[in-house]
Design a protein around this motif. Sequence first.
Motif, PDB file in Angstrom:
ATOM      1  N   GLU A  30      60.085  38.398  51.545  1.00 60.28           N
ATOM      2  CA  GLU A  30      60.597  38.263  50.372  1.00 60.28           C
ATOM      3  C   GLU A  30      61.414  39.402  49.862  1.00 60.28           C
ATOM      4  N   ALA A  32      64.547  40.607  46.530  1.00 62.61           N
ATOM      5  CA  ALA A  32      64.717  40.206  45.419  1.00 62.61           C
ATOM      6  C   ALA A  32      66.394  39.833  45.235  1.00 62.61           C
ATOM      7  N   CYS A  33      66.321  38.764  44.597  1.00 55.87           N
ATOM      8  CA  CYS A  33      67.854  37.945  44.440  1.00 55.87           C
ATOM      9  C   CYS A  33      68.093  37.567  42.936  1.00 55.87           C
ATOM     10  N   ALA A  34      69.082  37.264  42.401  1.00 56.02           N
ATOM     11  CA  ALA A  34      69.341  36.467  41.190  1.00 56.02           C
ATOM     12  C   ALA A  34      70.647  35.452  41.545  1.00 56.02           C
ATOM     13  N   ALA A  40      68.212  36.793  36.323  1.00 58.28           N
ATOM     14  CA  ALA A  40      67.519  38.207  36.428  1.00 58.28           C
ATOM     15  C   ALA A  40      67.042  38.080  38.008  1.00 58.28           C
ATOM     16  N   LEU A  41      67.129  39.456  38.504  1.00 51.55           N
ATOM     17  CA  LEU A  41      66.581  39.768  39.748  1.00 51.55           C
ATOM     18  C   LEU A  41      65.171  39.583  39.725  1.00 51.55           C
ATOM     19  N   SER A  42      64.522  38.709  40.770  1.00 52.39           N
ATOM     20  CA  SER A  42      63.196  38.529  41.128  1.00 52.39           C
ATOM     21  C   SER A  42      62.897  38.322  42.703  1.00 52.39           C
ATOM     22  N   SER A  43      61.868  38.448  42.966  1.00 55.63           N
ATOM     23  CA  SER A  43      61.347  38.597  44.518  1.00 55.63           C
ATOM     24  C   SER A  43      61.298  36.997  45.009  1.00 55.63           C
ATOM     25  N   VAL A  44      62.274  36.065  44.920  1.00 53.63           N
ATOM     26  CA  VAL A  44      61.952  34.658  45.120  1.00 53.63           C
ATOM     27  C   VAL A  44      62.905  34.183  46.417  1.00 53.63           C
ATOM     28  N   CYS A  45      63.516  35.177  46.975  1.00 52.47           N
ATOM     29  CA  CYS A  45      64.414  34.777  48.163  1.00 52.47           C
ATOM     30  C   CYS A  45      63.708  35.442  49.302  1.00 52.47           C
ATOM     31  N   TYR A 103      71.872  40.222  45.165  1.00 55.68           N
ATOM     32  CA  TYR A 103      70.753  40.679  46.156  1.00 55.68           C
ATOM     33  C   TYR A 103      70.230  42.129  46.304  1.00 55.68           C
TER      34      TYR A 103
END
Length: 115
Positions: A30, A32-34, A40-45, A103
């Motif tokens: 995982e 961080a991407c937006a 907003a940046l979050s750890s979803v990629c 990213y």
Amino acid sequence: MCLRISSTLAGLAVLAGCGAAESVPPPGDEVACAIGAGAALSSVCTLERVGNDVILHHPGGGFRRLTRDPATRALAPRDGAEVLVPEQGGAGVEAFAIGADRYLIPRTLLDPPQK
């Protein structure tokens, strides 16, 4: 004629139901991407390494394929459609944007495994 139409509609309903199931995330780490302007940046990629290539999987199913030059360690998009723009990321972190997507990736995930 009516039977043909109802059979087609029933088939489409079944296919629509298949897409509703949650897909399994791709293998990888995982990061961080937006995705998209203003996100907003979050750890979803998810980051997947394939040789010198890095594939960044987006939560909606999209992805970006990048290549990493082993000599310079520079990243570049494989498709070349949009330019990678480096951003300020901090110590040990690679930050960049491609189009409206941003990213933030730890450099340890981008470097090839030590032999």
